[in-house]
Write a protein that holds these residues in place. Structure first.
Motif, mmCIF file in Angstrom:
data_model
loop_
_atom_site.group_PDB
_atom_site.id
_atom_site.type_symbol
_atom_site.label_atom_id
_atom_site.label_comp_id
_atom_site.label_asym_id
_atom_site.label_seq_id
_atom_site.Cartn_x
_atom_site.Cartn_y
_atom_site.Cartn_z
ATOM 1 N N GLU A 197 -3.967 1.086 -14.514
ATOM 2 C CA GLU A 197 -5.291 0.614 -14.013
ATOM 3 C C GLU A 197 -5.153 -0.678 -13.265
ATOM 4 O O GLU A 197 -5.757 -0.774 -12.070
ATOM 5 C CB GLU A 197 -6.134 0.024 -15.278
ATOM 6 C CG GLU A 197 -7.601 -0.253 -15.101
ATOM 7 C CD GLU A 197 -8.298 0.759 -14.357
ATOM 8 O OE1 GLU A 197 -9.349 0.378 -13.601
ATOM 9 O OE2 GLU A 197 -8.357 1.884 -14.754
ATOM 10 N N GLN A 198 -4.334 -1.516 -13.699
ATOM 11 C CA GLN A 198 -4.056 -2.762 -12.659
ATOM 12 C C GLN A 198 -3.492 -2.365 -11.120
ATOM 13 O O GLN A 198 -3.778 -2.937 -10.251
ATOM 14 C CB GLN A 198 -3.030 -3.682 -13.306
ATOM 15 C CG GLN A 198 -2.974 -4.853 -12.873
ATOM 16 C CD GLN A 198 -1.874 -5.810 -13.027
ATOM 17 O OE1 GLN A 198 -1.130 -5.609 -14.221
ATOM 18 N NE2 GLN A 198 -1.374 -7.066 -12.334
ATOM 19 N N GLU A 199 -2.552 -1.363 -11.055
ATOM 20 C CA GLU A 199 -2.097 -0.756 -9.788
ATOM 21 C C GLU A 199 -3.198 -0.166 -9.080
ATOM 22 O O GLU A 199 -3.307 -0.325 -7.852
ATOM 23 C CB GLU A 199 -0.831 -0.039 -10.087
ATOM 24 C CG GLU A 199 0.305 -0.491 -10.749
ATOM 25 C CD GLU A 199 1.245 0.412 -11.125
ATOM 26 O OE1 GLU A 199 2.547 0.115 -10.884
ATOM 27 O OE2 GLU A 199 0.986 1.585 -11.380
ATOM 28 N N HIS A 200 -3.886 0.759 -9.748
ATOM 29 C CA HIS A 200 -5.260 1.252 -9.131
ATOM 30 C C HIS A 200 -5.784 0.464 -8.557
ATOM 31 O O HIS A 200 -6.577 0.360 -7.191
ATOM 32 C CB HIS A 200 -5.794 2.232 -9.921
ATOM 33 C CG HIS A 200 -6.811 2.924 -9.749
ATOM 34 N ND1 HIS A 200 -6.732 4.278 -8.826
ATOM 35 C CD2 HIS A 200 -8.286 2.880 -9.694
ATOM 36 C CE1 HIS A 200 -8.128 4.660 -8.480
ATOM 37 N NE2 HIS A 200 -8.861 3.636 -8.804
ATOM 38 N N LEU A 201 -6.701 -0.454 -9.018
ATOM 39 C CA LEU A 201 -7.190 -1.724 -8.700
ATOM 40 C C LEU A 201 -6.780 -2.461 -7.567
ATOM 41 O O LEU A 201 -7.403 -2.839 -6.561
ATOM 42 C CB LEU A 201 -8.025 -2.841 -9.913
ATOM 43 C CG LEU A 201 -8.643 -2.217 -10.747
ATOM 44 C CD1 LEU A 201 -8.852 -3.289 -11.894
ATOM 45 C CD2 LEU A 201 -10.006 -1.764 -10.330
ATOM 46 N N GLU A 202 -5.384 -2.891 -7.458
ATOM 47 C CA GLU A 202 -4.718 -3.459 -6.385
ATOM 48 C C GLU A 202 -4.601 -2.447 -5.401
ATOM 49 O O GLU A 202 -4.765 -3.145 -4.137
ATOM 50 C CB GLU A 202 -3.281 -3.628 -7.046
ATOM 51 C CG GLU A 202 -2.504 -4.541 -5.862
ATOM 52 C CD GLU A 202 -1.043 -4.675 -6.214
ATOM 53 O OE1 GLU A 202 -0.178 -5.086 -5.641
ATOM 54 O OE2 GLU A 202 -0.686 -3.984 -7.291
ATOM 55 N N ILE B 103 0.977 -1.431 0.021
ATOM 56 C CA ILE B 103 0.052 0.115 -0.092
ATOM 57 C C ILE B 103 1.094 1.265 0.069
ATOM 58 O O ILE B 103 0.708 2.290 -0.750
ATOM 59 C CB ILE B 103 -0.875 0.084 1.258
ATOM 60 C CG1 ILE B 103 -1.981 -1.037 1.054
ATOM 61 C CG2 ILE B 103 -1.743 1.291 1.221
ATOM 62 C CD1 ILE B 103 -2.983 -1.378 2.259
ATOM 63 N N SER B 104 1.784 1.399 0.719
ATOM 64 C CA SER B 104 2.802 2.295 0.885
ATOM 65 C C SER B 104 3.559 2.617 -0.639
ATOM 66 O O SER B 104 3.586 3.796 -0.933
ATOM 67 C CB SER B 104 3.658 2.442 1.899
ATOM 68 O OG SER B 104 3.039 2.160 3.177
ATOM 69 N N GLU B 105 4.000 1.495 -1.122
ATOM 70 C CA GLU B 105 4.804 1.596 -2.124
ATOM 71 C C GLU B 105 3.741 2.137 -3.689
ATOM 72 O O GLU B 105 4.167 3.108 -4.186
ATOM 73 C CB GLU B 105 5.024 0.217 -2.565
ATOM 74 C CG GLU B 105 5.872 0.094 -3.756
ATOM 75 C CD GLU B 105 6.350 -1.335 -4.442
ATOM 76 O OE1 GLU B 105 7.033 -1.650 -5.535
ATOM 77 O OE2 GLU B 105 6.196 -2.207 -3.449
ATOM 78 N N GLN C 103 -6.816 -0.107 -4.592
ATOM 79 C CA GLN C 103 -8.390 -0.237 -3.862
ATOM 80 C C GLN C 103 -8.577 -1.532 -3.126
ATOM 81 O O GLN C 103 -9.274 -1.482 -2.106
ATOM 82 C CB GLN C 103 -9.143 -0.095 -5.043
ATOM 83 C CG GLN C 103 -9.529 1.435 -5.578
ATOM 84 C CD GLN C 103 -10.698 1.352 -6.633
ATOM 85 O OE1 GLN C 103 -10.520 0.244 -7.382
ATOM 86 N NE2 GLN C 103 -11.244 2.241 -6.392
ATOM 87 N N GLN C 104 -8.189 -2.598 -3.816
ATOM 88 C CA GLN C 104 -8.471 -3.872 -2.970
ATOM 89 C C GLN C 104 -7.550 -3.976 -1.596
ATOM 90 O O GLN C 104 -8.162 -4.216 -0.604
ATOM 91 C CB GLN C 104 -7.891 -5.189 -3.850
ATOM 92 C CG GLN C 104 -7.882 -6.465 -3.179
ATOM 93 C CD GLN C 104 -9.665 -7.020 -2.932
ATOM 94 O OE1 GLN C 104 -10.414 -6.489 -3.514
ATOM 95 N NE2 GLN C 104 -9.548 -7.648 -1.772
ATOM 96 N N LEU C 105 -6.432 -3.518 -1.456
ATOM 97 C CA LEU C 105 -5.413 -3.433 -0.395
ATOM 98 C C LEU C 105 -6.137 -2.647 0.490
ATOM 99 O O LEU C 105 -6.229 -3.050 1.692
ATOM 100 C CB LEU C 105 -4.096 -3.170 -0.772
ATOM 101 C CG LEU C 105 -3.625 -4.311 -1.639
ATOM 102 C CD1 LEU C 105 -1.882 -3.817 -2.220
ATOM 103 C CD2 LEU C 105 -3.166 -5.608 -0.634
ATOM 104 N N ARG C 106 -6.421 -1.226 0.194
ATOM 105 C CA ARG C 106 -7.191 -0.325 1.044
ATOM 106 C C ARG C 106 -8.417 -1.099 1.763
ATOM 107 O O ARG C 106 -8.827 -0.791 2.806
ATOM 108 C CB ARG C 106 -7.330 0.707 0.750
ATOM 109 C CG ARG C 106 -6.020 1.696 0.131
ATOM 110 C CD ARG C 106 -6.445 2.921 -0.507
ATOM 111 N NE ARG C 106 -5.352 3.872 -0.754
ATOM 112 C CZ ARG C 106 -5.497 4.997 -1.223
ATOM 113 N NH1 ARG C 106 -6.501 5.378 -1.621
ATOM 114 N NH2 ARG C 106 -4.213 5.779 -1.204
#
Length: 75
Positions: free
Chosen positions: A23-28, A9-11, A30-33
């Motif tokens: 888009e993939q990083e953004h979705l990841e 999340i920090s990274e 969101q999921q982690l948050r």
């Protein structure tokens, strides 16, 4: 929540400050948050449920019992 996920999340937050997330990083992210929020809320609820309130008359009421009453429409 696992330290590796918190680190991720920090990274992703650091990356977002430097450039637009894919888009993939953004979705990841969101999921982690979402997982993080669920973890925090679950921990808070568990902590609250372990509290016992001592009323002025000396009776003890557990918060989890009080929460059950309020969810059923009681006091």
């Amino acid at each position: 929540m696992e330290k590796a996920k918190l680190d991720r999340i920090s990274e992703l937050s650091r990356i977002a400050r430097e450039r637009e997330l894919t888009e993939q990083e953004h979705l990841e992210r969101q999921q982690l948050r979402s997982e993080y929020r669920e973890s925090v809320v679950g921990s808070l609820i568990a902590q609250l449920e372990s509290i016992t309130i001592v009323e002025p008359d000396g009776t003890k009421v557990e918060v989890k019992d009080r929460m059950k009453k309020s969810s059923r429409g009681g006091n």
